[in-house]
Design a protein around this motif. Structure first.
Motif, short mmCIF file in Angstrom:
data_model
loop_
_atom_site.label_atom_id
_atom_site.label_comp_id
_atom_site.label_asym_id
_atom_site.label_seq_id
_atom_site.Cartn_x
_atom_site.Cartn_y
_atom_site.Cartn_z
N ALA A 159 1.79 -12.08 0.24
CA ALA A 159 2.28 -11.27 1.37
C ALA A 159 1.55 -9.93 1.35
CB ALA A 159 3.78 -11.04 1.21
N VAL A 160 1.23 -9.40 2.53
CA VAL A 160 0.58 -8.09 2.63
C VAL A 160 1.53 -7.17 3.40
CG1 VAL A 160 -1.43 -6.83 3.49
CG2 VAL A 160 -1.71 -9.17 2.64
N ASN A 161 1.96 -6.11 2.77
CA ASN A 161 2.92 -5.19 3.40
C ASN A 161 2.22 -3.98 4.00
OD1 ASN A 161 5.16 -6.73 2.67
ND2 ASN A 161 5.23 -5.79 0.63
N PRO A 162 2.79 -3.42 5.08
CA PRO A 162 2.21 -2.20 5.65
C PRO A 162 2.36 -1.03 4.68
CG PRO A 162 4.29 -2.76 6.72
CD PRO A 162 3.97 -3.89 5.80
N MET A 163 1.57 0.01 4.89
CA MET A 163 1.60 1.17 4.00
C MET A 163 2.94 1.88 4.13
SD MET A 163 -1.38 3.49 2.93
CE MET A 163 -1.82 4.89 3.90
N MET A 164 3.47 2.37 3.02
CA MET A 164 4.69 3.19 3.08
C MET A 164 4.57 4.35 2.11
SD MET A 164 7.29 0.36 1.49
CE MET A 164 8.81 1.25 1.85
N SER A 165 5.43 5.35 2.29
CA SER A 165 5.35 6.53 1.42
C SER A 165 5.75 6.12 0.00
CB SER A 165 6.25 7.64 1.93
OG SER A 165 7.60 7.36 1.58
N PHE A 166 5.19 6.81 -0.97
CA PHE A 166 5.48 6.53 -2.37
C PHE A 166 6.98 6.59 -2.62
CE2 PHE A 166 6.18 7.84 -6.77
CZ PHE A 166 5.45 6.89 -7.44
N ARG A 167 7.61 7.67 -2.14
CA ARG A 167 9.05 7.85 -2.39
C ARG A 167 9.86 6.69 -1.82
NH1 ARG A 167 12.96 11.57 -3.70
NH2 ARG A 167 11.39 13.15 -4.19
N SER A 168 9.52 6.32 -0.58
CA SER A 168 10.26 5.26 0.08
C SER A 168 10.08 3.93 -0.68
CB SER A 168 9.76 5.16 1.51
OG SER A 168 10.32 4.07 2.14
N PHE A 169 8.86 3.66 -1.15
CA PHE A 169 8.62 2.43 -1.91
C PHE A 169 9.47 2.42 -3.18
CE2 PHE A 169 6.66 -0.25 -5.08
CZ PHE A 169 6.33 -1.39 -4.36
N ILE A 170 9.43 3.52 -3.93
CA ILE A 170 10.16 3.62 -5.19
C ILE A 170 11.67 3.43 -4.97
CG2 ILE A 170 10.85 5.27 -7.01
CD1 ILE A 170 8.00 4.17 -7.27
N GLU A 171 12.16 4.08 -3.92
CA GLU A 171 13.62 4.04 -3.70
C GLU A 171 14.10 2.69 -3.18
OE1 GLU A 171 14.24 7.53 -1.30
OE2 GLU A 171 14.24 8.87 -3.06
N HIS A 172 13.19 1.93 -2.52
CA HIS A 172 13.62 0.65 -1.95
C HIS A 172 13.10 -0.56 -2.72
CE1 HIS A 172 14.11 3.50 1.45
NE2 HIS A 172 15.27 2.86 1.50
N CYS A 173 12.37 -0.32 -3.81
CA CYS A 173 11.82 -1.44 -4.57
C CYS A 173 12.95 -2.24 -5.19
CB CYS A 173 10.88 -0.89 -5.65
SG CYS A 173 10.02 -2.19 -6.55
N PHE A 186 0.84 -1.20 0.00
CA PHE A 186 0.00 0.00 0.00
C PHE A 186 0.87 1.25 0.00
CE2 PHE A 186 -2.71 -3.33 1.76
CZ PHE A 186 -3.80 -3.21 0.90
N LEU A 187 0.47 2.21 -0.84
CA LEU A 187 1.28 3.41 -1.04
C LEU A 187 0.58 4.65 -0.49
CD1 LEU A 187 2.15 2.82 -4.82
CD2 LEU A 187 3.57 2.26 -2.81
N ASP A 188 1.34 5.48 0.17
CA ASP A 188 0.84 6.78 0.62
C ASP A 188 1.35 7.81 -0.40
OD1 ASP A 188 0.19 9.13 1.83
OD2 ASP A 188 1.36 8.78 3.65
N CYS A 189 0.43 8.31 -1.22
CA CYS A 189 0.81 9.19 -2.34
C CYS A 189 0.37 10.63 -2.07
CB CYS A 189 0.14 8.71 -3.62
SG CYS A 189 0.60 7.05 -4.06
N LYS A 190 0.84 11.52 -2.92
CA LYS A 190 0.52 12.94 -2.75
C LYS A 190 -0.99 13.17 -2.71
CE LYS A 190 1.52 17.53 -4.42
NZ LYS A 190 1.93 18.35 -5.54
N PHE A 191 -1.75 12.52 -3.62
CA PHE A 191 -3.19 12.76 -3.68
C PHE A 191 -4.01 11.68 -2.96
CE2 PHE A 191 -1.98 14.86 -7.93
CZ PHE A 191 -1.76 16.10 -7.31
N SER A 192 -3.36 10.90 -2.10
CA SER A 192 -4.07 9.85 -1.36
C SER A 192 -5.11 10.45 -0.43
CB SER A 192 -3.10 9.05 -0.49
OG SER A 192 -2.35 8.16 -1.27
N GLU A 193 -6.30 9.86 -0.42
CA GLU A 193 -7.32 10.31 0.53
C GLU A 193 -7.23 9.51 1.82
OE1 GLU A 193 -11.13 11.79 -0.70
OE2 GLU A 193 -10.77 10.96 -2.69
N ARG A 194 -6.58 8.37 1.76
CA ARG A 194 -6.43 7.53 2.95
C ARG A 194 -4.95 7.43 3.31
NH1 ARG A 194 -8.60 3.65 6.07
NH2 ARG A 194 -10.64 4.06 5.19
N LYS A 195 -4.64 7.82 4.56
CA LYS A 195 -3.25 7.87 4.98
C LYS A 195 -2.89 6.75 5.95
CE LYS A 195 -2.16 11.72 2.78
NZ LYS A 195 -1.10 11.71 1.73
N THR A 196 -3.91 6.04 6.45
CA THR A 196 -3.62 4.92 7.35
C THR A 196 -4.45 3.72 6.89
OG1 THR A 196 -5.39 5.54 8.84
CG2 THR A 196 -3.19 6.38 9.37
#
Lengths: 259, 259
Positions: free
Chosen positions: B142-156, B108-118
């Protein structure tokens, strides 16, 4: 940017007033005034850019400014006939999702192992219209009342290809996606001829696909369908719930026939 | 025919007792007794045929009689990373349906225009496990916890192909289904080598696909992903809700990679 306002108005070009429910939404929710722009969808291949000509407390009269003919996004008509699940919520989301993805006709079957024998198609119709507006579809899928499996099979028009999905390993089954993906040379050439008339679906590319209830079709139902020209198919190796099978069949059909 | 009883038991071969929740189901709902047969799924490629060795009011001890190794139904690992919708119900059904169809990882990604943050991933995890049992999947996604978009992209991790679906017409987009359907010769040969070891997914065939929130990714997010090796793609011409886009991406991936 202001979100464009879309309204579903069958025969939009022939009438000049929003239907009651759409008028309430336009006047009370969106508070449209005279001169405001709105978009009408007739569900039969046309959008219209229009303007509010008169807004009273209950009536919203419009004047059409521009006709926007839509182009079809897939070849042929995709017809899903499914035995409804016991839980209506599951049929409702399937109807919504199938409309978003894109298909043409939704029929409901009363089968031997059906757990649900009645269905409020008016609720399904509302969900389909809402999804048509939300996903801006040029054509509204038709929703047919429930009918018996035998009656459906015997009256199903003989256009295009017809498929029955089932889980009986003793009856040989082709792969559904491969079957719908392979277009015969005859169909291809009719498709080429249609280049200038993309709005008229070619009946040779029509497809009808049947999905059974939670307990599957009976083996006699499968044989009856095959005797009436339905091809025996499988959606793959995944064990899918009825509503997931219905949506998968629509997605595969749309993917195979998209233009 | 009695419906086989399937239980999700991580490390089923190492332990000999059903987890608390599964034990309640076995003892109170199904009323299993000593000697009754049950099936265990470890979510990591093995089913086990077992027998109840001891049934008390709260404990269900089993003895494994047979190990049933599962074969993978698609090549590579399918990873869906999605910005959750405001309405959690929509994410929950997507998780259920994607599991039925077949995939490997849900992030799950926390993006700039996300309406849901948790997001309560424990609820999603439960739904996934229930769908794994219902659809008899050999592997639990596998189900992963939500993370910021940037962090996901940089660690993918840099295995396989990576895609970002978006709606910006000013950024050239390839068709997602065509992209995932075309397998490079290098991957084909590694696939041939894998014939004797089908359980080990080839990382060259792994794919990660990103789906944005209701308001789409920001254009900067799309560019950031592209700078990190994500290919710019579209799912087609249909205007899909977030959860429908997520499920479509999984269906297309599974269809392209099924064995």
């Amino acid at each position: 940017m202001k979100e464009a306002r879309y309204f579903y108005v069958p025969d939009a070009a022939a009438v000049n007033e929003l239907p009651a429910e759409e008028a309430v939404h336009a006047l009370r929710v969106l508070r449209l005034k005279e001169g405001d722009e709105l978009f009408l969808m007739d569900g039969e291949g046309c959008f219209y850019r229009a303007e509010v000509a008169l807004a009273t407390t209950k009536k919203c009269i419009y004047a059409i400014r521009q006709t926007l003919r839509q182009t079809r996004a897939w070849r042929g008509r995709i017809h899903l006939a499914i035995a409804p699940t016991k839980d209506m919520g599951r049929m409702e989301w399937m109807a919504e999702k199938a409309t978003e993805v894109g298909f043409d006709v939704l029929s409901f079957l009363d089968c031997k192992f059906s757990e649900r024998k009645t269905l409020r198609t008016d609720r399904i119709e509302k969900i389909v219209i809402s999804a048509v507006k939300q996903s801006r579809k040029g054509w509204k899928p038709a929703v047919n009342p429930m009918m018996s499996f035998r009656s459906f099979i015997e009256h199903c028009p003989d256009n295009g290809r017809k498929y029955i999905c089932h889980c009986y390993p003793e009856i040989s089954r082709a792969d559904f996606f491969s079957a719908v993906s392979c277009v015969s040379p005859a169909v291809r050439s009719s498709q080429d001829r249609r280049q200038t008339d993309a709005d008229t679906p070619s009946s040779a590319e029509d497809l009808t696909v049947l999905i059974g209830p939670e307990g599957d079709f009976s083996i006699d139902e499968v044989r009856l369908a095959m005797a009436h020209g339905f091809e025996s198919v499988t959606l793959g190796n995944s064990r899918l719930r009825t509503e997931t099978a219905g949506l998968s069949a629509v997605m595969m059909s749309q993917l195979a026939r998209r233009v």
